[in-house]
Scaffold this motif. Structure first.
Motif, PDB file in Angstrom:
ATOM      1  N   LEU A  58       1.013  -1.268   0.017  1.00  0.00           N
ATOM      2  CA  LEU A  58       0.034  -0.011  -0.288  1.00  0.00           C
ATOM      3  C   LEU A  58       0.808   1.134   0.101  1.00  0.00           C
ATOM      4  O   LEU A  58       0.645   2.323  -0.741  1.00  0.00           O
ATOM      5  CB  LEU A  58      -0.966   0.003   1.417  1.00  0.00           C
ATOM      6  CG  LEU A  58      -2.103  -0.906   1.065  1.00  0.00           C
ATOM      7  CD1 LEU A  58      -2.841  -1.106   2.384  1.00  0.00           C
ATOM      8  CD2 LEU A  58      -3.138  -0.368   0.080  1.00  0.00           C
ATOM      9  N   TYR A  61       2.447   1.815  -3.505  1.00  0.00           N
ATOM     10  CA  TYR A  61       1.472   2.401  -4.477  1.00  0.00           C
ATOM     11  C   TYR A  61       1.003   3.868  -4.174  1.00  0.00           C
ATOM     12  O   TYR A  61       0.739   4.514  -5.093  1.00  0.00           O
ATOM     13  CB  TYR A  61      -0.011   1.549  -4.011  1.00  0.00           C
ATOM     14  CG  TYR A  61      -1.250   1.929  -5.207  1.00  0.00           C
ATOM     15  CD1 TYR A  61      -1.006   1.560  -6.374  1.00  0.00           C
ATOM     16  CD2 TYR A  61      -2.143   2.604  -4.425  1.00  0.00           C
ATOM     17  CE1 TYR A  61      -2.069   1.860  -7.159  1.00  0.00           C
ATOM     18  CE2 TYR A  61      -3.387   3.140  -5.163  1.00  0.00           C
ATOM     19  CZ  TYR A  61      -3.220   2.852  -6.527  1.00  0.00           C
ATOM     20  OH  TYR A  61      -4.269   3.178  -7.435  1.00  0.00           O
ATOM     21  N   ASN A  71      -4.536   6.764  -3.974  1.00  0.00           N
ATOM     22  CA  ASN A  71      -3.212   6.820  -3.190  1.00  0.00           C
ATOM     23  C   ASN A  71      -3.208   7.360  -2.088  1.00  0.00           C
ATOM     24  O   ASN A  71      -2.550   6.829  -1.053  1.00  0.00           O
ATOM     25  CB  ASN A  71      -2.211   7.253  -4.366  1.00  0.00           C
ATOM     26  CG  ASN A  71      -2.176   6.681  -5.708  1.00  0.00           C
ATOM     27  OD1 ASN A  71      -3.036   6.503  -6.195  1.00  0.00           O
ATOM     28  ND2 ASN A  71      -1.002   6.368  -6.107  1.00  0.00           N
ATOM     29  N   ALA A  74      -4.750   4.704   0.074  1.00  0.00           N
ATOM     30  CA  ALA A  74      -3.493   3.412   0.384  1.00  0.00           C
ATOM     31  C   ALA A  74      -2.739   3.913   1.539  1.00  0.00           C
ATOM     32  O   ALA A  74      -2.062   3.314   2.369  1.00  0.00           O
ATOM     33  CB  ALA A  74      -2.834   3.332  -0.963  1.00  0.00           C
TER      34      ALA A  74
END
Length: 87
Positions: A58, A61, A71, A74
């Protein structure tokens, strides 16, 4: 729609994400689920090692496009996982 069909659909989309139209709406729906998750009882679903791997992925990303809503979400989830892991 019959009860059996609606039960089947609910099992296929238990978090209500199938009706989203675009990435922004998807990010908002996921953010609402994160908030809901903060109020729910905690249940361990991953081992510590698995949770660390998920946090790492995560985080990677999130760094691809730090301004994107997905994002940023994440990054938030990675941060929460790291915090729970004590990292």
């Amino acid at each position: 729609m019959t009860r059996g069909m609606s039960d089947s659909i609910a099992r296929q989309d238990p978090f209500g994400l199938s009706g989203v139209r675009d990435h922004q709406e998807y990010a908002r729906a996921l953010a609402r689920l994160v908030e809901q998750g903060r109020r729910e009882r905690c249940v361990s679903l991953l081992s510590e090692s698995e949770a660390y791997v998920v946090a790492e992925l995560l985080g990677q990303y999130a760094q691809l496009d730090p301004t994107s809503e997905l994002n940023q979400l994440a990054a938030t989830l990675a941060s929460r996982l790291y915090s729970r892991l004590g990292v």
